[in-house]
Motif scaffolding. Structure first.
Motif, mmCIF file in Angstrom:
data_model
loop_
_atom_site.group_PDB
_atom_site.id
_atom_site.type_symbol
_atom_site.label_atom_id
_atom_site.label_comp_id
_atom_site.label_asym_id
_atom_site.label_seq_id
_atom_site.Cartn_x
_atom_site.Cartn_y
_atom_site.Cartn_z
ATOM 1 N N GLU A 152 0.868 -1.240 -0.123
ATOM 2 C CA GLU A 152 -0.082 0.029 0.061
ATOM 3 C C GLU A 152 0.769 1.146 -0.010
ATOM 4 O O GLU A 152 0.582 2.266 -0.527
ATOM 5 C CB GLU A 152 -1.000 -0.082 1.194
ATOM 6 N N GLU A 153 2.027 1.128 0.702
ATOM 7 C CA GLU A 153 2.856 2.533 0.842
ATOM 8 C C GLU A 153 3.645 2.576 -0.451
ATOM 9 O O GLU A 153 3.899 3.661 -0.847
ATOM 10 C CB GLU A 153 3.841 2.139 2.032
ATOM 11 N N TYR A 154 3.954 1.430 -1.155
ATOM 12 C CA TYR A 154 4.625 1.652 -2.461
ATOM 13 C C TYR A 154 3.412 2.172 -3.335
ATOM 14 O O TYR A 154 3.679 3.154 -4.208
ATOM 15 C CB TYR A 154 4.972 0.251 -2.787
ATOM 16 N N LEU A 155 2.415 1.737 -3.304
ATOM 17 C CA LEU A 155 1.448 2.326 -4.353
ATOM 18 C C LEU A 155 0.965 3.671 -4.020
ATOM 19 O O LEU A 155 0.626 4.443 -5.199
ATOM 20 C CB LEU A 155 0.000 1.426 -4.023
ATOM 21 N N ARG A 156 1.203 4.273 -2.937
ATOM 22 C CA ARG A 156 0.785 5.480 -2.497
ATOM 23 C C ARG A 156 1.920 6.530 -2.802
ATOM 24 O O ARG A 156 2.085 7.632 -2.585
ATOM 25 C CB ARG A 156 0.524 5.808 -1.082
ATOM 26 N N GLY A 157 3.401 5.698 -3.352
ATOM 27 C CA GLY A 157 4.531 6.465 -3.462
ATOM 28 C C GLY A 157 5.422 6.797 -2.299
ATOM 29 O O GLY A 157 6.355 7.550 -2.612
ATOM 30 N N LEU A 158 4.983 6.191 -1.318
ATOM 31 C CA LEU A 158 5.877 6.391 -0.115
ATOM 32 C C LEU A 158 7.112 5.546 0.203
ATOM 33 O O LEU A 158 7.712 5.842 0.821
ATOM 34 C CB LEU A 158 4.795 6.123 1.148
ATOM 35 N N LYS A 159 7.045 4.466 -0.558
ATOM 36 C CA LYS A 159 8.167 3.561 -0.661
ATOM 37 C C LYS A 159 8.491 3.322 -2.168
ATOM 38 O O LYS A 159 7.342 3.022 -2.774
ATOM 39 C CB LYS A 159 7.745 2.215 0.134
ATOM 40 N N LEU A 215 9.625 0.134 -4.776
ATOM 41 C CA LEU A 215 9.278 -1.050 -4.656
ATOM 42 C C LEU A 215 10.509 -1.969 -4.106
ATOM 43 O O LEU A 215 10.040 -2.899 -3.449
ATOM 44 C CB LEU A 215 9.466 -1.552 -6.279
ATOM 45 N N GLU A 216 11.528 -1.598 -4.275
ATOM 46 C CA GLU A 216 12.784 -2.276 -3.538
ATOM 47 C C GLU A 216 12.811 -2.164 -2.017
ATOM 48 O O GLU A 216 12.836 -2.871 -1.259
ATOM 49 C CB GLU A 216 14.208 -1.776 -3.910
ATOM 50 N N GLU A 217 12.352 -0.855 -1.477
ATOM 51 C CA GLU A 217 11.950 -0.746 -0.034
ATOM 52 C C GLU A 217 10.973 -1.483 0.566
ATOM 53 O O GLU A 217 10.903 -2.129 1.347
ATOM 54 C CB GLU A 217 11.971 0.376 0.289
ATOM 55 N N ALA A 218 9.695 -1.615 -0.283
ATOM 56 C CA ALA A 218 8.677 -2.767 0.137
ATOM 57 C C ALA A 218 9.133 -3.895 0.232
ATOM 58 O O ALA A 218 8.797 -4.759 1.160
ATOM 59 C CB ALA A 218 7.606 -2.210 -0.932
ATOM 60 N N THR A 219 9.691 -4.447 -0.792
ATOM 61 C CA THR A 219 10.418 -5.761 -0.684
ATOM 62 C C THR A 219 11.095 -6.134 0.392
ATOM 63 O O THR A 219 10.882 -6.971 1.215
ATOM 64 C CB THR A 219 10.996 -6.189 -2.147
ATOM 65 N N ASP A 220 11.896 -5.303 0.781
ATOM 66 C CA ASP A 220 12.895 -5.379 1.635
ATOM 67 C C ASP A 220 12.093 -5.229 3.097
ATOM 68 O O ASP A 220 12.457 -6.210 4.032
ATOM 69 C CB ASP A 220 14.099 -4.259 2.004
ATOM 70 N N LEU A 221 11.093 -4.597 3.416
ATOM 71 C CA LEU A 221 10.282 -4.629 4.616
ATOM 72 C C LEU A 221 9.424 -5.751 4.681
ATOM 73 O O LEU A 221 9.200 -6.243 5.834
ATOM 74 C CB LEU A 221 9.488 -3.221 4.404
ATOM 75 N N ILE A 222 9.121 -6.306 3.446
ATOM 76 C CA ILE A 222 8.371 -7.454 3.617
ATOM 77 C C ILE A 222 9.262 -8.557 4.033
ATOM 78 O O ILE A 222 8.843 -9.335 4.788
ATOM 79 C CB ILE A 222 7.557 -8.124 2.211
ATOM 80 N N ASN A 223 10.332 -8.924 3.612
ATOM 81 C CA ASN A 223 11.432 -9.762 3.908
ATOM 82 C C ASN A 223 11.774 -9.636 5.437
ATOM 83 O O ASN A 223 11.858 -10.768 6.055
ATOM 84 C CB ASN A 223 12.613 -9.649 3.102
#
Length: 307
Positions: A249-256, A258-266
């Motif tokens: 959701e934060e990636y879709l809103r431009g706050l993160k 894609l790489e940051e979102a992936t790292d956070l999921i991991n």
């Protein structure tokens, strides 16, 4: 193998290969698989919850996967009710029920039982959720501890679902959730329950988590989250807690990125796996710990253990 009154439980941290193992094992012992993962019950989340693939679901009969809307509240008691039905159906068909998942409370419901708490009135439940939304988790938790001191130290201050459950039980029954829990016993005392915990080495688990996250994006988990966000469910419901929803959701809103979102999921998945392992040390001391990176070898180890 004697199917009569036998239940096999397979637990382990997320990304430890439980679902594939259950599939391999069920083929060898004439089994059927029952979901014991609280996130894999949701219809809307097949990718983020790592639900077994459509092809795997066809190979062996699976139960309680993708059965529920994310809009619905689903308690451990409701899961246990459905699971008891599925277990009895398996036994009648001369199949061995194999319960597989990562939700410790579900396994506790099988091995230790669940308190027979009277149903909470839907209007009361809705009012309590309205109150929670109005004052927030921090103040709501403080109110819980005031009316139910037994919940203090037993419920995490950040666990919204458990906080509201403890609150509604206290208000509805005038007794603490943990007072009810102290007088429970398993519904399966006359069953031969075999308990297996997948004791995967840490380094391999971390690799599995990274691989699975990459696979989720290849399977278009972004689209899955987009569709979920359109539904706009109550923030207190469990589906909001699926790892990946907040990050994407934060990636879709431009706050993160894609790489940051992936790292956070991991990172969040590794943290979750660590909590599952820690929980197992306290609540699954009698479980047999087994592992092999070869699923067939691990299945044979389990067969030897349960025979």
């Amino acid at each position: 193998m004697n199917f009569q009154k036998k239940i096999i439980l397979i637990a382990g941290p997320t990304a430890s290969g439980k679902s594939k193992l259950a599939l391999s094992l069920s083929k060898k012992i004439n089994g059927e698989i029952i979901n014991a993962d609280s996130m894999q019950v949701y219809k809307e989340f097949s990718v983020l919850s790592s639900r077994p693939s459509k092809s795997d679901l066809k190979k062996i009969k699976h139960h309680l996967y993708g059965i529920l809307s994310v809009k619905k509240y689903f308690s451990t008691g409701e899961w246990l009710f459905l699971t008891k039905e599925k277990i009895n159906q398996c036994i009648k068909r001369k199949k061995i029920p194999i319960l597989v998942g990562g939700t410790g409370l579900y396994f506790n419901a099988i091995t230790k039982g669940i308190s027979k708490i009277p149903a909470v009135d839907n209007k009361l439940r809705a009012n309590i959720r309205d109150l929670h939304r109005e004052i927030g988790q921090k103040k709501f938790y403080q109110k819980l501890v005031l009316i139910d001191p037994m919940s203090n130290s037993r419920v995490s201050p950040t666990d919204t679902q458990r906080t509201m459950r403890a609150y509604e039980v206290k208000i509805s029954t005038k007794r603490s959730l943990y007072d009810w829990a102290s007088n429970t016993k398993s519904d399966f005392l006359d069953f031969d329950i075999r308990k297996i915990f997948i004791d995967i080495p840490r380094e391999r688990l971390l690799k599995n988590i990274s691989k699975r996250t990459d696979l989720m994006f290849k399977k278009n988990c972004i689209k899955e989250v987009k569709n979920f966000l359109k539904i706009k469910i109550d923030k207190s419901l469990s589906a909001n807690k699926i790892i990946g929803v907040r990050e994407i959701e934060e990636y879709l809103r431009g706050l993160k990125s894609l790489e940051e979102a992936t790292d956070l999921i991991n990172i969040r998945t590794r943290q979750y796996a660590k909590r599952q392992i820690t929980w197992s040390r306290g609540h699954m001391k009698t479980w047999k710990k087994l592992y092999s990176k070869d699923l067939s070898v691990l299945a044979r180890k389990i067969i030897k253990e349960i025979s």
